[in-house]
Design an enzyme around this catalytic site. Sequence first.
Site, PDB file in Angstrom:
ATOM      1  N   GLU A 197      37.328  47.364  45.786  1.00 43.94           N
ATOM      2  CA  GLU A 197      37.388  45.908  45.967  1.00 43.94           C
ATOM      3  C   GLU A 197      37.875  45.581  47.364  1.00 43.94           C
ATOM      4  O   GLU A 197      38.065  46.461  48.192  1.00 43.94           O
ATOM      5  CB  GLU A 197      38.316  45.290  44.909  1.00 43.94           C
TER       6      GLU A 197
ATOM      7  N   ASP B  87      46.833  39.586  48.822  1.00 46.77           N
ATOM      8  CA  ASP B  87      45.450  39.609  49.314  1.00 46.77           C
ATOM      9  C   ASP B  87      45.317  38.950  50.682  1.00 46.77           C
ATOM     10  O   ASP B  87      44.460  38.082  50.891  1.00 46.77           O
ATOM     11  CB  ASP B  87      44.507  38.912  48.321  1.00 46.77           C
TER      12      ASP B  87
END
Length: 504
Positions: free
Chosen positions: A178, A22
């Site tokens: 997302e 991420d």
Amino acid sequence: MSSAPETGNTLSNPVVPGFHPDPSICRVGADYYLACSSFEYYPGVPVFHSRDLVHWTQIGNALDRPGQLRLPPGTSSSGGLYAPTLRHHDDRFWLVVTNVSGDGNILFTATDPAGPWSDPVRLPGVQGIDPDLAWDDEGNCWCTVAGVSQIRIDPQTGETFGEPRRLWSGAPGAKAPEAPHLYHIGAYWYLLIAEGGTERCHGVSIARSRTPDGPFEPCPDNPILTHRGTDHPVQNTGHGDLVQGPDGSWWMVFLGVRPRGGTPGWHVLGRETFLAPVTWVDDWPVVGEVSLALSPPPWPLQRPAAAPVRDDFELSELAPVWISLRSRPVEHYSTKERSGWLSLRARGASLDDPEAIFVGRRQQHLSFRARTSVDPAEGRGGLAVRLDEQHHYEIEATASEVRVIARIGPLRTVVASHPVTGAAPVVLAIEAAVTRQVTDARQGPDTLAFGVQDPEGVFVELAALDGRYLSTEVAGGFTGRVIGMYAAAGTVHFDWFDYVPLED
């Protein structure tokens, strides 16, 4: 620990190897800064610095005080901190992240990304994970979250204004929209998202609008990055973030995995940070080839000193690369109790216990050797490869015995034992050898060998275990392997630790 050595005129991808998922990036002048998810580990959110996008040095952890990060004992593995966004605005660094195990969305600021970072500003009105921050020309701060929805906030106080608005959420029917990031580039606002789930169908898509709150027009070539349905050596590509270089070029950092072995392929290092070039066609970004042999960017490469792979525990505090499980209470961790040693005082009888005392660093190479010198005269502990409480291997020492233990799901067994002769300390070692040629579809990604080092420095193997059982494809979750030291009874002292990458 750096990535593999350079060869010829190419560099290695991933640029931040090992369990560093991420990624979020920003540039300030000639300097780049990057932050990653850390899940159940403490301290939280590693922060890196680079001058060339290729060589990265960890400069700290943003959440390194108990008041910043609360991970209660009930925090599950793969819980904790999800998907930070790192930005620079009004001469300050801003970091927003979700603690799914406690405080929800929380925001931090710093004048120096190496720290210290502020106490948290809580965002109770921001619902959802993977928060992003973007400022418009009027100074409004927009927070966008997975789903995808958006709300205006006051980043100083955490106050929200109005109700959240649903935005563009990717391809119809695609799961898990997302990792939103919102950018003002040229005449458009761009909304970059991940979709398809963080497994083999992961991808990156983008839409644009004339205003930050939409409506958004999807790119006709979505997804702009995915390796789904291919035999590319990098899979699960997604969760991207864009950055512009000082020469005007554009780049994307994103996560991916390197599965090995037979079917379905097992990745053990977790989701890693990769880099790819970006060009613009008709005001849409086009992501270039994702290569393990990365062409250098068109500016001079900065080659910082390699991160140390040996620690003699001579400093009063542990280096930023070291992480522990959920907390690090001072009464259980010390580099001062015995000068030049790391002393761990047990809490929990094994690594099966969520409150186990453990200090580790991420596995960053497919093949490696890790060793530690341990004095177990006052307790029981050793050297471990950990994925979670139900998936770990370790070599453990007492004053009289060394044994190799495997925990695989509901099964826990002593695989081998070896008597200790002579005075402490004893050198414990783990060697990982990557699978080079698959002869069986069920063949694992690597083999982990556990043993001791004899007085002449020779490795004496006690057991070799299949590495597939310490992979995400077997265990589930979002993390990767962590290699480190633990105490399971009494107090265990460690004189040094080293980690040596071997040829992949």
